[in-house]
Design a protein around this motif. Structure first.
Motif, mmCIF file in Angstrom:
data_model
loop_
_atom_site.group_PDB
_atom_site.id
_atom_site.type_symbol
_atom_site.label_atom_id
_atom_site.label_comp_id
_atom_site.label_asym_id
_atom_site.label_seq_id
_atom_site.Cartn_x
_atom_site.Cartn_y
_atom_site.Cartn_z
ATOM 1 N N ILE A 130 0.830 -1.203 0.000
ATOM 2 C CA ILE A 130 0.000 0.000 0.000
ATOM 3 C C ILE A 130 0.869 1.260 0.000
ATOM 4 C CG2 ILE A 130 -0.257 0.428 2.494
ATOM 5 C CD1 ILE A 130 -3.318 0.701 1.912
ATOM 6 N N HIS A 131 2.154 1.099 0.301
ATOM 7 C CA HIS A 131 3.092 2.220 0.363
ATOM 8 C C HIS A 131 4.004 2.235 -0.867
ATOM 9 C CE1 HIS A 131 1.648 2.412 4.437
ATOM 10 N NE2 HIS A 131 2.200 1.245 4.745
ATOM 11 N N ALA A 132 4.451 3.433 -1.252
ATOM 12 C CA ALA A 132 5.344 3.601 -2.392
ATOM 13 C C ALA A 132 6.656 4.232 -1.936
ATOM 14 C CB ALA A 132 4.678 4.483 -3.452
ATOM 15 N N THR A 133 7.631 4.239 -2.818
ATOM 16 C CA THR A 133 8.938 4.792 -2.477
ATOM 17 C C THR A 133 8.827 6.236 -1.988
ATOM 18 O OG1 THR A 133 9.985 3.352 -4.117
ATOM 19 C CG2 THR A 133 11.256 5.257 -3.365
ATOM 20 N N ALA A 134 7.950 7.003 -2.596
ATOM 21 C CA ALA A 134 7.786 8.400 -2.200
ATOM 22 C C ALA A 134 7.187 8.551 -0.806
ATOM 23 C CB ALA A 134 6.906 9.124 -3.216
ATOM 24 N N ASP A 135 6.651 7.470 -0.228
ATOM 25 C CA ASP A 135 6.029 7.530 1.097
ATOM 26 C C ASP A 135 7.025 7.300 2.230
ATOM 27 O OD1 ASP A 135 3.357 7.925 0.153
ATOM 28 O OD2 ASP A 135 3.314 5.792 -0.395
ATOM 29 N N VAL A 136 8.272 6.964 1.917
ATOM 30 C CA VAL A 136 9.258 6.698 2.962
ATOM 31 C C VAL A 136 9.354 7.916 3.880
ATOM 32 C CG1 VAL A 136 11.709 6.300 3.443
ATOM 33 C CG2 VAL A 136 10.566 5.029 1.618
ATOM 34 N N GLY A 137 9.224 7.650 5.180
ATOM 35 C CA GLY A 137 9.249 8.714 6.174
ATOM 36 C C GLY A 137 7.873 9.203 6.599
ATOM 37 N N ARG A 138 6.830 8.891 5.822
ATOM 38 C CA ARG A 138 5.471 9.301 6.171
ATOM 39 C C ARG A 138 4.868 8.356 7.207
ATOM 40 N NH1 ARG A 138 1.517 9.805 1.203
ATOM 41 N NH2 ARG A 138 0.201 10.679 2.852
ATOM 42 N N ALA A 139 3.901 8.836 7.945
ATOM 43 C CA ALA A 139 3.136 7.958 8.821
ATOM 44 C C ALA A 139 2.420 6.911 7.972
ATOM 45 C CB ALA A 139 2.123 8.760 9.620
ATOM 46 N N LYS A 140 2.500 5.665 8.368
ATOM 47 C CA LYS A 140 1.879 4.595 7.581
ATOM 48 C C LYS A 140 0.377 4.795 7.426
ATOM 49 C CE LYS A 140 5.201 0.859 8.368
ATOM 50 N NZ LYS A 140 5.403 -0.510 8.888
ATOM 51 N N VAL A 141 -0.277 5.295 8.484
ATOM 52 C CA VAL A 141 -1.728 5.467 8.373
ATOM 53 C C VAL A 141 -2.086 6.525 7.340
ATOM 54 C CG1 VAL A 141 -2.287 4.608 10.673
ATOM 55 C CG2 VAL A 141 -1.726 7.032 10.376
ATOM 56 N N SER A 142 -1.282 7.568 7.219
ATOM 57 C CA SER A 142 -1.553 8.613 6.228
ATOM 58 C C SER A 142 -1.316 8.100 4.822
ATOM 59 C CB SER A 142 -0.675 9.841 6.485
ATOM 60 O OG SER A 142 -0.969 10.416 7.735
ATOM 61 N N SER A 143 -0.214 7.373 4.648
ATOM 62 C CA SER A 143 0.095 6.791 3.342
ATOM 63 C C SER A 143 -0.995 5.811 2.920
ATOM 64 C CB SER A 143 1.447 6.080 3.402
ATOM 65 O OG SER A 143 1.674 5.298 2.251
ATOM 66 N N ALA A 144 -1.401 4.941 3.849
ATOM 67 C CA ALA A 144 -2.425 3.937 3.535
ATOM 68 C C ALA A 144 -3.759 4.589 3.232
ATOM 69 C CB ALA A 144 -2.560 2.954 4.692
ATOM 70 N N GLU A 204 -4.439 7.499 2.100
ATOM 71 C CA GLU A 204 -4.411 8.180 0.795
ATOM 72 C C GLU A 204 -4.720 7.206 -0.336
ATOM 73 O OE1 GLU A 204 -1.280 11.276 -0.649
ATOM 74 O OE2 GLU A 204 -0.532 9.288 -1.218
ATOM 75 N N LYS A 205 -4.134 6.006 -0.285
ATOM 76 C CA LYS A 205 -4.372 5.010 -1.337
ATOM 77 C C LYS A 205 -5.804 4.474 -1.265
ATOM 78 C CE LYS A 205 0.129 5.320 -1.845
ATOM 79 N NZ LYS A 205 0.581 5.698 -0.484
ATOM 80 N N MET A 206 -6.317 4.293 -0.059
ATOM 81 C CA MET A 206 -7.676 3.780 0.110
ATOM 82 C C MET A 206 -8.695 4.766 -0.441
ATOM 83 S SD MET A 206 -6.965 2.409 3.968
ATOM 84 C CE MET A 206 -8.631 1.911 4.414
ATOM 85 N N ARG A 207 -8.501 6.046 -0.152
ATOM 86 C CA ARG A 207 -9.425 7.065 -0.664
ATOM 87 C C ARG A 207 -9.308 7.206 -2.173
ATOM 88 N NH1 ARG A 207 -7.249 10.255 4.152
ATOM 89 N NH2 ARG A 207 -8.772 9.855 5.811
ATOM 90 N N ALA A 208 -8.103 6.986 -2.701
ATOM 91 C CA ALA A 208 -7.929 7.061 -4.150
ATOM 92 C C ALA A 208 -8.669 5.934 -4.852
ATOM 93 C CB ALA A 208 -6.439 7.019 -4.505
ATOM 94 N N ILE A 209 -8.660 4.740 -4.238
ATOM 95 C CA ILE A 209 -9.390 3.607 -4.797
ATOM 96 C C ILE A 209 -10.889 3.835 -4.721
ATOM 97 C CG2 ILE A 209 -9.996 1.181 -4.360
ATOM 98 C CD1 ILE A 209 -7.124 0.673 -3.628
ATOM 99 N N ASN A 210 -11.338 4.366 -3.574
ATOM 100 C CA ASN A 210 -12.775 4.494 -3.361
ATOM 101 C C ASN A 210 -13.084 5.754 -2.545
ATOM 102 O OD1 ASN A 210 -15.499 4.157 -3.003
ATOM 103 N ND2 ASN A 210 -15.360 2.010 -2.384
ATOM 104 N N PRO A 211 -13.325 6.872 -3.204
ATOM 105 C CA PRO A 211 -13.620 8.109 -2.477
ATOM 106 C C PRO A 211 -14.970 8.103 -1.770
ATOM 107 C CG PRO A 211 -13.818 8.439 -4.852
ATOM 108 C CD PRO A 211 -13.241 7.071 -4.663
ATOM 109 N N GLY A 212 -15.781 7.077 -1.994
ATOM 110 C CA GLY A 212 -17.099 7.012 -1.382
ATOM 111 C C GLY A 212 -17.123 6.414 0.003
ATOM 112 N N ILE A 213 -15.965 6.000 0.535
ATOM 113 C CA ILE A 213 -15.923 5.407 1.866
ATOM 114 C C ILE A 213 -15.316 6.390 2.859
ATOM 115 C CG2 ILE A 213 -15.729 3.069 0.930
ATOM 116 C CD1 ILE A 213 -12.729 3.192 1.704
#
Length: 236
Positions: free
Chosen positions: A75-89, A91-100
């Motif tokens: 769920i994380h990408a190279t550009a996410d290194v150093g970010r909080a895992k919950v924020s990185s995750a 972001e990807k979840m909302r990108a997949i499904n903005p309705g949740i």
């Protein structure tokens, strides 16, 4: 509660499934799941729950993305290194499904806060990599009558079971609690192992919310990717 036209289009393959249909999808939309851990197991769990249309997903982790995580924490990408895992995750979840709805909980679970953290959710998924935390999750969920799924990986292997009020629990498997782990004992896992197990864990949550199928209660499912053999151990 009804499905919108956009949701009918998005979840068309679910709506066409026997025994699932619109009723099952509406139950997902109304349901909530807490994912404890945004790492190897939490990655596929969070992605598939989001894609499937679970209405509210909480994700809790107090760690940040490290480059060594990227071999398995998809769920994380190279550009996410150093970010909080919950924020990185999230972001990807909302990108997949903005309705949740996605709730980010940037903290580690402890004996003092776990009851508060799990309370708002219908189902909990243990996607942690700590034996101590696994026993803590089991203890809290059993105490509070909270349905949950346990998952654990080691090297090339994985195991999972679902615990409902009154069924066999993780503590029933290991009544003496976690065994001490020697320094330097951490090795692996093969990157695909948490992907396989996390997908199964997501399936258990989806089945629980939608009411379809048979849950992994009173059964421990284990697999070894080296032999690609799955074993089921019946529990009393």
């Amino acid at each position: 509660m009804e499905l919108t036209d956009n949701e009918r289009s998005r979840y068309a393959r679910h709506l066409s499934l026997p025994d699932f249909g619109e009723e099952g999808q509406l139950r997902l939309k109304a349901g909530s799941v807490l994912v404890i851990g945004a790492g190897g197991l939490g990655s596929p769990v969070a992605l598939y729950l989001a894609a499937s249309g679970v209405g509210h997903i909480g994700i809790v982790d107090g760690d940040c993305v490290d480059e060594s995580n990227l071999q398995r924490q998809v769920i994380h990408a190279t550009a996410d290194v150093g970010r909080a895992k919950v924020s990185s995750a999230a972001e990807k979840m909302r990108a997949i499904n903005p309705g949740i709805e996605v709730t980010e909980i940037y903290r580690f679970v402890t004996p003092e806060n776990i009851g508060e953290i799990i309370e708002p959710y219908d189902f909990v998924i243990d996607a942690t990599d700590s034996l101590d935390i696994k026993f803590l999750v089991d203890e809290a969920c059993v105490r509070d009558g909270k349905p949950y799924n346990h998952g654990a990986i080691w090297h090339y292997e994985g195991q999972t079971m679902t615990v409902l009020p009154g069924t066999a629990s993780y503590r029933d498997l290991f009544p003496d609690g976690p065994a001490p782990v020697a320094m330097g004992a951490v090795a692996g896992p093969l990157g695909v192992v948490p992907g396989i197990l996390g997908t199964i864990q997501a399936a258990e949550a989806i089945k629980f919310l939608s009411g379809v199928g048979e849950l992994l209660t009173d059964r421990l499912l284990r697999f070894d990717v080296l032999t690609m053999r799955f074993t089921e151990i019946r529990l009393r």
